[in-house]
Enzyme design. Structure first.
Site, PDB file in Angstrom:
ATOM      1  N   TYR A 232      32.401  39.479  43.210  1.00  0.00           N
ATOM      2  CA  TYR A 232      34.058  39.080  43.802  1.00  0.00           C
ATOM      3  C   TYR A 232      33.051  37.396  44.530  1.00  0.00           C
ATOM      4  O   TYR A 232      32.429  37.849  45.439  1.00  0.00           O
ATOM      5  CB  TYR A 232      34.466  39.634  44.686  1.00  0.00           C
ATOM      6  CG  TYR A 232      35.454  40.645  43.984  1.00  0.00           C
ATOM      7  CD1 TYR A 232      36.856  41.273  43.850  1.00  0.00           C
ATOM      8  CD2 TYR A 232      34.006  42.451  44.129  1.00  0.00           C
ATOM      9  CE1 TYR A 232      37.030  42.001  43.174  1.00  0.00           C
ATOM     10  CE2 TYR A 232      35.212  43.011  42.909  1.00  0.00           C
ATOM     11  CZ  TYR A 232      36.261  43.338  42.532  1.00  0.00           C
ATOM     12  OH  TYR A 232      36.869  43.808  42.438  1.00  0.00           O
ATOM     13  N   HIS A 240      45.134  36.028  45.497  1.00  0.00           N
ATOM     14  CA  HIS A 240      45.175  37.202  45.047  1.00  0.00           C
ATOM     15  C   HIS A 240      43.694  37.952  44.290  1.00  0.00           C
ATOM     16  O   HIS A 240      43.053  37.130  43.111  1.00  0.00           O
ATOM     17  CB  HIS A 240      45.862  37.209  43.416  1.00  0.00           C
ATOM     18  CG  HIS A 240      46.254  38.469  42.652  1.00  0.00           C
ATOM     19  ND1 HIS A 240      47.477  39.087  42.841  1.00  0.00           N
ATOM     20  CD2 HIS A 240      45.761  39.926  41.646  1.00  0.00           C
ATOM     21  CE1 HIS A 240      47.111  40.193  42.258  1.00  0.00           C
ATOM     22  NE2 HIS A 240      46.428  40.375  41.505  1.00  0.00           N
ATOM     23  N   VAL A 241      43.085  39.287  44.625  1.00  0.00           N
ATOM     24  CA  VAL A 241      42.186  40.049  44.033  1.00  0.00           C
ATOM     25  C   VAL A 241      41.659  39.834  42.803  1.00  0.00           C
ATOM     26  O   VAL A 241      42.488  40.415  41.947  1.00  0.00           O
ATOM     27  CB  VAL A 241      41.628  41.141  44.668  1.00  0.00           C
ATOM     28  CG1 VAL A 241      40.400  42.079  43.978  1.00  0.00           C
ATOM     29  CG2 VAL A 241      42.035  41.105  46.702  1.00  0.00           C
ATOM     30  N   HIS A 242      40.046  39.277  42.472  1.00  0.00           N
ATOM     31  CA  HIS A 242      40.282  38.963  41.286  1.00  0.00           C
ATOM     32  C   HIS A 242      38.799  39.575  40.851  1.00  0.00           C
ATOM     33  O   HIS A 242      37.837  38.800  42.090  1.00  0.00           O
ATOM     34  CB  HIS A 242      40.258  37.648  40.363  1.00  0.00           C
ATOM     35  CG  HIS A 242      39.796  36.044  41.256  1.00  0.00           C
ATOM     36  ND1 HIS A 242      40.552  36.359  42.258  1.00  0.00           N
ATOM     37  CD2 HIS A 242      39.065  35.742  40.390  1.00  0.00           C
ATOM     38  CE1 HIS A 242      39.736  34.965  42.862  1.00  0.00           C
ATOM     39  NE2 HIS A 242      39.016  34.845  41.874  1.00  0.00           N
ATOM     40  N   LEU A 243      38.159  40.280  39.808  1.00  0.00           N
ATOM     41  CA  LEU A 243      36.774  40.275  39.374  1.00  0.00           C
ATOM     42  C   LEU A 243      36.082  39.586  38.447  1.00  0.00           C
ATOM     43  O   LEU A 243      36.724  39.324  37.131  1.00  0.00           O
ATOM     44  CB  LEU A 243      36.555  41.941  39.362  1.00  0.00           C
ATOM     45  CG  LEU A 243      35.467  42.381  39.022  1.00  0.00           C
ATOM     46  CD1 LEU A 243      34.440  42.628  39.974  1.00  0.00           C
ATOM     47  CD2 LEU A 243      35.895  44.221  38.260  1.00  0.00           C
TER      48      LEU A 243
END
EC number: 3.6.1.71
Length: 324
Positions: A232, A240-243
């Site tokens: 991350y 918006h959380v994103h890997l």
């Protein structure tokens, strides 16, 4: 008409009143009590829309202003609503906005450098949320957060053309501007704005995201000759959380500048397992202070560590490390 108040979340001063459609410039100074020289005296310009319940934030200073851990960027602007946090500079000095019918109870401090809003030009309309019942948003503009580019992931994850995998918990999409031959993003369907919003109850979700990322690597036709990293960004540019699942060839025309490079090859890129470990042990994710400064580091090859002076020279050098 409701009146908007800018509230210091650490109670360093009284609320600052933001009147409808009037610009207020804030930064280091007596109104905010901020003395940090990394914060410009004119760090942000704020404009409240009291009818629609949001405040437009434009970054004027050099160092990053953030809304919920998303960098605004100098010259850019985003909208903030009640429930979100505005960090004046470098993830410090948090503020929130509040709309109230009667400001006499709050006794806000004197407004800083308030300027009567000029008549909007065409450029103003395209860059900021339109005033009610007067201007139609430009074609293609998204309604959420005035269609700012930082919200683009939420649209992409719903687009079947972008999806490469999905289940009940997550979706995998191709990065719209891949920085390597293989670059995917694993996103939860659950709305989580940033690393800072993660808590211990999200551990199982993040473990599932990592398992899905591992599966993407295993299924990659070039997995036998390319290495991958899963992680991350410390301060993401997109809400918006994103890997990130990214191959380490970095062979892509979309890799164009130092910020792109350093965001994937320095400690700005936080390993997926490290994030999970922080949540398991501390119940939250700690982003190192000054993480944004890592983007300014010299260009260094991630394989041999040799310093390069320009992106073109770095790309030429990287070819010497590519598998045959």
């Amino acid at each position: 008409m409701p009146v908007c108040l800018l509230v210091s979340e650490d109670n360093s001063h009284k609320p600052i009143e933001l009147h409808h459609q009037q610009s207020v410039t804030l930064g280091r100074g007596p109104d905010t009590k901020i003395k940090d020289k990394k914060c410009s005296r004119e760090q942000v310009e704020l404009r409240a829309d009291c009818n629609r319940g949001f405040v437009t934030v434009k970054q004027l200073g050099v160092n990053p202003t953030l809304v919920d851990d998303v960098v605004v960027g100098k010259g850019n602007q985003v909208s903030i609503k009640p429930g979100q946090s505005l960090y004046m500079v470098n993830q410090q000095y948090p503020y929130s906005v509040k709309f109230t019918e009667d400001t006499s109870r709050s006794k806000p401090s004197k407004r800083a450098q308030q300027i009567q809003s000029p008549t909007k030009t065409t450029a103003d309309v395209s860059d900021s949320p339109p005033p009610p019942k007067k201007t139609t948003p430009p074609a293609g503009e998204k309604s959420e957060s005035a269609g700012h580019w930082s919200q683009g992931l939420k649209a992409s994850m719903q687009d079947p053309k972008m999806q490469v995998y999905k289940d009940d918990s997550v979706v995998v999409i191709k990065d719209k501007y891949p920085k390597a031959r293989y670059h995917w993003l694993v996103l939860p369907w659950q709305s989580i704005s940033s690393l800072k919003a993660l808590r211990s109850e999200h551990v199982e979700l993040l473990k599932h995201m990592q398992r899905v990322a591992d599966q993407m690597v295993e299924q990659c036709p070039d997995a036998h000759k390319l290495s991958f990293r899963l992680g991350y960004h410390a301060i993401p540019s997109m809400s918006h959380v994103h890997l990130h699942v990214i191959s380490q060839d970095f062979d892509s025309p979309c890799l164009k500048n130092k910020k792109h490079w350093n965001s994937f090859t320095t400690d700005y890129f936080v390993e997926s397992q490290d994030v999970i470990s922080m949540l398991e042990h501390d119940g939250k994710v700690q982003v190192k202070e000054g993480a944004g400064e890592l983007l300014k580091l010299p260009l260094r090859c991630h394989v041999c560590g040799k310093e390069q002076t320009t992106i073109p020279k770095l790309k030429d050098h990287l070819k010497t490390h590519l598998p045959s």
